[in-house]
Design a protein around this motif. Structure first.
Motif, PDB file in Angstrom:
ATOM      1  N   ILE A  39       0.850  -1.190   0.000  1.00 43.95           N
ATOM      2  CA  ILE A  39       0.000   0.000   0.000  1.00 43.95           C
ATOM      3  C   ILE A  39       0.883   1.237   0.000  1.00 43.95           C
ATOM      4  CG2 ILE A  39      -1.771   1.282   1.244  1.00 43.95           C
ATOM      5  CD1 ILE A  39      -2.659  -1.338   2.461  1.00 43.95           C
ATOM      6  N   PRO A  40       0.732   2.130  -0.988  1.00 42.81           N
ATOM      7  CA  PRO A  40       1.556   3.342  -1.059  1.00 42.81           C
ATOM      8  C   PRO A  40       1.246   4.299   0.090  1.00 42.81           C
ATOM      9  CG  PRO A  40       0.420   2.909  -3.141  1.00 42.81           C
ATOM     10  CD  PRO A  40      -0.196   2.027  -2.111  1.00 42.81           C
ATOM     11  N   HIS A  41       2.166   5.239   0.296  1.00 42.91           N
ATOM     12  CA  HIS A  41       1.882   6.325   1.220  1.00 42.91           C
ATOM     13  C   HIS A  41       0.696   7.113   0.696  1.00 42.91           C
ATOM     14  CE1 HIS A  41       5.431   5.533   3.554  1.00 42.91           C
ATOM     15  NE2 HIS A  41       6.213   5.661   2.495  1.00 42.91           N
ATOM     16  N   GLN A  42       0.053   7.859   1.579  1.00 43.75           N
ATOM     17  CA  GLN A  42      -1.175   8.553   1.202  1.00 43.75           C
ATOM     18  C   GLN A  42      -0.978   9.476   0.003  1.00 43.75           C
ATOM     19  OE1 GLN A  42      -3.108  10.545   4.447  1.00 43.75           O
ATOM     20  NE2 GLN A  42      -4.668  11.486   3.164  1.00 43.75           N
ATOM     21  N   ALA A  43       0.131  10.245  -0.015  1.00 39.30           N
ATOM     22  CA  ALA A  43       0.369  11.176  -1.121  1.00 39.30           C
ATOM     23  C   ALA A  43       0.504  10.426  -2.438  1.00 39.30           C
ATOM     24  CB  ALA A  43       1.628  12.003  -0.853  1.00 39.30           C
ATOM     25  N   HIS A  44       1.180   9.275  -2.406  1.00 37.82           N
ATOM     26  CA  HIS A  44       1.355   8.479  -3.612  1.00 37.82           C
ATOM     27  C   HIS A  44       0.042   7.826  -4.038  1.00 37.82           C
ATOM     28  CE1 HIS A  44       5.947   8.051  -2.763  1.00 37.82           C
ATOM     29  NE2 HIS A  44       5.639   9.192  -3.356  1.00 37.82           N
TER      30      HIS A  44
END
Length: 256
Positions: A39-44
């Motif tokens: 799961i990517p970071h929120q910004a990504h």
């Protein structure tokens, strides 16, 4: 998780390499999202969803569940399933393994942290967990609760009466024993917080502590010694099983 991302990539005509270029990350990073389900970071997540022409929730709909409800709980869930005996103490609410569906729903709803869909998913998961007490060879469950649990309104009188009647019916289950610490007990070790101790048939033991953020599995010998001592203390302060069932039935009658 990676299945939704794969579909979004196909629909957009992008590859993991071209997606990485658009959002400014290394191609190896987007490749891991697809291959390993990371799961990517929120910004990504936001940038990737924008590049793919999707809403973030279309690709990563259960990020909170994956981190909160599954990852940190999986080790304890496995221990619970393999346990030969479970010793539980709860000063504020009924143990999850003994909750009715409506009681559990009221608890999750009152937290104010879950969407209606999340609440239903959490309730379903809790009800599914209770299967550990059914079937052949269920664990021996000793559940100690504070009397205040019986008198704290969760979901209203109807839900509480149903819950306490269900709890009282456990007297017919040979592998379940419920004990209530009466209010007259005053201060005792259980007031420091809830815990569960799981022991397997081969004498492996672990503890579980709940917090506002997530649960914690305790396996260090020194920690287990303290938990075992607390367990003996709360059990010693509690009524017998028969006396507890009588009290539970009496309190159930007051919820009208």
């Amino acid at each position: 998780m990676n299945g939704a991302l794969r579909v979004a990539l196909q629909k957009s005509g992008l590859t993991t390499e071209s997606l990485a270029e658009r959002i400014g990350v290394d191609p190896k990073t987007t490749d891991r999202w697809l291959r390993e389900g990371r799961i990517p970071h929120q910004a990504h997540r936001t940038a990737a969803a924008g590049a793919l022409g999707c809403a973030v929730s279309d690709i990563w709909p259960d990020t909170k569940r994956r981190y909160r409800d599954l990852v940190w709980f999986r080790p304890w869930e496995a221990l619970e399933r393999e346990a030969h005996s479970l010793r539980s103490y709860q000063p504020l609410v009924l143990p999850g393994l003994l909750q009715t569906e409506r009681y559990a729903r009221a608890l999750f709803s009152s937290a104010g942290q879950h969407t209606p869909d999340d609440v239903e998913r959490l309730v379903a998961a809790r009800m599914a967990r209770q299967s550990v007490l059914a079937g052949n060879g269920p664990p021996w469950l000793t559940a100690v609760i504070d009397e205040g649990v019986l008198r704290r309104s969760v979901g209203g009188p109807e839900v509480m009466r149903e819950q306490l009647e269900s709890l009282a019916e456990t007297e017919h289950l040979p592998h379940v024993r419920v004990h209530v610490v009466p209010s007259s007990a005053g201060a005792y070790a259980g007031l420091s917080g809830p815990f569960v101790i799981a022991s397997s048939a081969d004498n492996r033991t672990a503890g579980y502590l709940d917090t506002q953020l997530h649960g914690q599995v305790a396996s260090e010998p020194a920690d287990l010694v303290l938990l075992m001592a607390a367990c003996e203390n709360v059990r010693g302060a509690a009524l017998s099983h028969g006396q507890s069932i009588t009290l539970i039935r009496e309190v159930a009658e007051t919820w009208t």
